[in-house]
Design a protein around this motif. Structure first.
Motif: not given
Length: 229
Positions: A59-75
């Motif tokens: 929650t402390k990191r700013k989201l960008d496209a790469v991090r969104v892809v990473n978060l969706v993959t982990i979820a």
């Protein structure tokens, strides 16, 4: 790079290998399959313990496209792993037989379905980390800096693995298995056991490469800007 990080890398690749081994159910007896699965989930727990700081900083990191892809993959991986774990408990015959449901045919189907999706999502997840993996492996064997010839060789190897992965994707009817469709194509382990593992390893390589280069493209064309919020 310390020994702990090397151990983490080895354990992560071992987990991928165990997923493939668990898919070879008809090559194993049921007890071996369940023991492999137990070790796999143990490694998943260890992986999450090692990465506990990452969860605290999400929650402390700013989201960008790469991090969104990473978060969706982990979820998606969490969901698939949870389904596979719950269904494994409900159909266990050897490790935890007291938890098994009688006649749970549909649960077995869902368990197999989740297993194939876990392999796919793990491959994509590994692809999001592939740059780090390559850098670590390079340091392990004493390679540093950029070399055009070495890069060309590595890309040729990647193309070869990906091409074999495309072939294996259809040979193993992987797409049908992801859609929970029945397939009459059963691998003949009497003819070739190694071929089964090579084919699935190449499928992993295909999706690792696809994710890695997709993220490289996102960065290159400037889509990786921080999202507002």
């Amino acid at each position: 790079m310390n020994g702990i990080f090397r151990l983490r890398l080895v354990l992560d690749f071992l987990a991928v290998g165990l997923v493939i081994a668990c898919l070879a159910y008809w090559w194993l007896d049921n007890l071996s399959h369940e023991l492999f699965g137990t070790v796999l989930f143990t490694l998943v727990i260890v992986h999450n313990v090692f990465n506990r700081r990452w969860y605290g900083g999400v929650t402390k990191r700013k989201l960008d496209a790469v991090r969104v892809v990473n978060l969706v993959t982990i979820a998606c991986l969490v969901i698939a792993m949870t389904i596979m774990l719950v269904t494994s408990l409900l159909i266990s015959r050897d490790v935890l037989p007291f938890m098994a449901l009688d006649g749970a045919f549909a649960v077995r189907e869902v368990h197999m379905f989740a297993g194939y999706w876990v392999l796919l999502i793990i491959s994509l997840h590994l692809g999001t980390r592939w740059q780090v993996v390559m850098e670590v492996c390079g340091r392990l064997i004493g390679i540093s800096g950029h070399n055009a010839y070495r890069m060309a060789v590595l890309r040729l190897v990647t193309v070869t693995i990906a091409a074999w992965g495309v072939r294996s994707f259809f040979e193993m009817t992987f797409g049908s298995k992801l859609m929970l469709s029945y397939s009459l194509d059963m691998w003949d382990f009497n003819q070739s056991t190694l071929g089964f593992f090579v084919n699935y390893a190449s499928i992993v390589g295909l999706f690792v490469a696809a994710m890695h280069y997709a993220l490289m493209l996102i960065r290159k064309i400037g889509w990786n800007r921080a999202l507002p919020g």
